[in-house]
Design a protein around this motif. Structure first.
Motif, PDB file in Angstrom:
ATOM      1  N   ALA A  24      33.670  62.729  79.884  1.00 42.65           N
ATOM      2  CA  ALA A  24      33.200  61.383  80.316  1.00 42.65           C
ATOM      3  C   ALA A  24      33.785  61.862  78.354  1.00 42.65           C
ATOM      4  N   ALA A  25      33.552  63.432  77.976  1.00 41.39           N
ATOM      5  CA  ALA A  25      34.052  63.649  76.801  1.00 41.39           C
ATOM      6  C   ALA A  25      34.764  64.707  76.528  1.00 41.39           C
ATOM      7  N   ARG A  26      35.063  64.490  75.151  1.00 41.62           N
ATOM      8  CA  ARG A  26      35.723  65.918  75.040  1.00 41.62           C
ATOM      9  C   ARG A  26      36.219  66.347  73.538  1.00 41.62           C
ATOM     10  N   LEU A  27      35.719  67.056  73.131  1.00 34.83           N
ATOM     11  CA  LEU A  27      36.059  67.917  71.418  1.00 34.83           C
ATOM     12  C   LEU A  27      37.840  68.335  71.403  1.00 34.83           C
ATOM     13  N   LYS A  28      38.500  68.304  70.738  1.00 31.61           N
ATOM     14  CA  LYS A  28      39.661  68.688  70.196  1.00 31.61           C
ATOM     15  C   LYS A  28      39.824  69.759  70.314  1.00 31.61           C
ATOM     16  N   MET A  29      40.617  70.676  71.218  1.00 35.94           N
ATOM     17  CA  MET A  29      41.162  72.188  72.068  1.00 35.94           C
ATOM     18  C   MET A  29      40.906  73.259  70.980  1.00 35.94           C
ATOM     19  N   TYR A  30      40.424  73.534  71.468  1.00 31.74           N
ATOM     20  CA  TYR A  30      39.832  75.212  70.027  1.00 31.74           C
ATOM     21  C   TYR A  30      41.063  76.117  70.937  1.00 31.74           C
ATOM     22  N   ARG A  31      42.409  76.266  69.377  1.00 30.73           N
ATOM     23  CA  ARG A  31      43.443  76.723  69.875  1.00 30.73           C
ATOM     24  C   ARG A  31      42.979  78.525  69.680  1.00 30.73           C
ATOM     25  N   ARG A  32      44.109  79.005  70.981  1.00 31.63           N
ATOM     26  CA  ARG A  32      43.104  80.373  70.601  1.00 31.63           C
ATOM     27  C   ARG A  32      43.754  81.723  69.244  1.00 31.63           C
ATOM     28  N   GLY A  33      42.758  82.493  69.647  1.00 30.15           N
ATOM     29  CA  GLY A  33      42.894  83.234  67.708  1.00 30.15           C
ATOM     30  C   GLY A  33      42.140  82.547  66.663  1.00 30.15           C
ATOM     31  N   GLN A  34      42.009  81.320  66.638  1.00 34.03           N
ATOM     32  CA  GLN A  34      41.629  80.688  65.766  1.00 34.03           C
ATOM     33  C   GLN A  34      40.109  80.331  64.758  1.00 34.03           C
ATOM     34  N   GLY A  35      38.788  81.017  65.689  1.00 34.66           N
ATOM     35  CA  GLY A  35      37.911  82.136  66.051  1.00 34.66           C
ATOM     36  C   GLY A  35      36.841  80.949  66.378  1.00 34.66           C
ATOM     37  N   TYR A  36      37.621  79.987  67.312  1.00 31.45           N
ATOM     38  CA  TYR A  36      36.098  78.411  67.006  1.00 31.45           C
ATOM     39  C   TYR A  36      35.220  79.226  68.639  1.00 31.45           C
ATOM     40  N   VAL A  37      36.361  79.872  69.143  1.00 33.44           N
ATOM     41  CA  VAL A  37      34.918  80.342  70.468  1.00 33.44           C
ATOM     42  C   VAL A  37      34.665  81.891  70.003  1.00 33.44           C
ATOM     43  N   GLY A  38      33.354  82.012  71.502  1.00 35.92           N
ATOM     44  CA  GLY A  38      33.423  83.686  71.478  1.00 35.92           C
ATOM     45  C   GLY A  38      32.076  84.055  70.726  1.00 35.92           C
ATOM     46  N   LYS A  39      31.822  85.278  70.670  1.00 35.17           N
ATOM     47  CA  LYS A  39      30.672  85.482  70.237  1.00 35.17           C
ATOM     48  C   LYS A  39      30.484  85.501  67.957  1.00 35.17           C
ATOM     49  N   LYS A  40      31.611  85.357  67.433  1.00 35.48           N
ATOM     50  CA  LYS A  40      31.331  85.193  66.262  1.00 35.48           C
ATOM     51  C   LYS A  40      31.507  83.699  65.958  1.00 35.48           C
ATOM     52  N   ALA A  41      31.768  83.128  66.913  1.00 33.48           N
ATOM     53  CA  ALA A  41      31.838  81.674  66.731  1.00 33.48           C
ATOM     54  C   ALA A  41      30.018  81.267  66.990  1.00 33.48           C
ATOM     55  N   ALA A  42      29.385  81.807  68.164  1.00 34.53           N
ATOM     56  CA  ALA A  42      28.152  81.882  68.363  1.00 34.53           C
ATOM     57  C   ALA A  42      27.488  81.855  67.373  1.00 34.53           C
ATOM     58  N   ALA A  43      27.589  82.968  66.745  1.00 32.47           N
ATOM     59  CA  ALA A  43      26.728  83.625  65.688  1.00 32.47           C
ATOM     60  C   ALA A  43      26.819  82.841  64.295  1.00 32.47           C
ATOM     61  N   ASP A  44      27.527  81.866  63.754  1.00 32.95           N
ATOM     62  CA  ASP A  44      27.974  80.843  63.067  1.00 32.95           C
ATOM     63  C   ASP A  44      27.086  79.838  63.032  1.00 32.95           C
ATOM     64  N   ARG A  45      25.750  80.060  63.022  1.00 31.62           N
ATOM     65  CA  ARG A  45      24.415  78.700  63.035  1.00 31.62           C
ATOM     66  C   ARG A  45      25.382  77.323  62.582  1.00 31.62           C
ATOM     67  N   ASN A  46      25.613  77.740  61.688  1.00 27.96           N
ATOM     68  CA  ASN A  46      26.388  75.780  60.689  1.00 27.96           C
ATOM     69  C   ASN A  46      26.959  75.704  61.941  1.00 27.96           C
ATOM     70  N   PHE A  47      27.839  76.553  62.280  1.00 28.47           N
ATOM     71  CA  PHE A  47      29.787  75.424  62.851  1.00 28.47           C
ATOM     72  C   PHE A  47      28.266  75.133  64.556  1.00 28.47           C
ATOM     73  N   ILE A  48      27.606  76.070  65.177  1.00 31.03           N
ATOM     74  CA  ILE A  48      27.040  76.157  65.851  1.00 31.03           C
ATOM     75  C   ILE A  48      26.245  74.713  66.542  1.00 31.03           C
ATOM     76  N   GLU A  49      25.645  74.540  65.262  1.00 30.84           N
ATOM     77  CA  GLU A  49      24.628  73.136  64.876  1.00 30.84           C
ATOM     78  C   GLU A  49      25.425  71.968  64.695  1.00 30.84           C
TER      79      GLU A  49
END
Length: 109
Positions: A58-83
């Protein structure tokens, strides 16, 4: 996580934490049912290929390219980004959930 079932930021953070940023490109997408998913993509994948191969998209965000820090444990810990991601998909869901066309969300709210 389903956008129709009062999702939480913590559910989204868990989805991000379960991914490995260094291994693959990723895409966050929403099924027509409201289910939110993050999928790994094959190397050199194109977003248009993803769109064509997912009938329930139905919808998608733009692709998160590997190595850019948009997914993973560090990204999950970035509360502002996740919000930001959480608010974006929740706000957008109201506008595209009844649409038959795929919505590409290219900015955060």
């Amino acid at each position: 996580m389903n956008l129709n079932n009062q999702p939480t930021i913590d559910e989204l953070a868990e989805m991000f934490a379960a991914q490995k940023d260094t291994l693959d490109d990723h895409i966050l997408w929403v099924e027509k049912s409201g289910e939110v998913k993050i999928d790994c993509l094959a190397p050199h994948s194109e977003e248009a290929d993803f769109d064509r191969s997912h009938r329930e998209l139905a919808a998608r965000l733009k692709m998160y390219r590997r190595g850019q820090g948009y997914v993973g444990k560090k990204a999950a810990a970035d509360r502002n980004f996740i919000e930001q991601v959480f608010d974006t998909i929740n706000n957008a869901w109201a506008s595209f959930k009844d649409s038959s066309q795929v919505k590409v969300i290219d900015r955060y709210y």
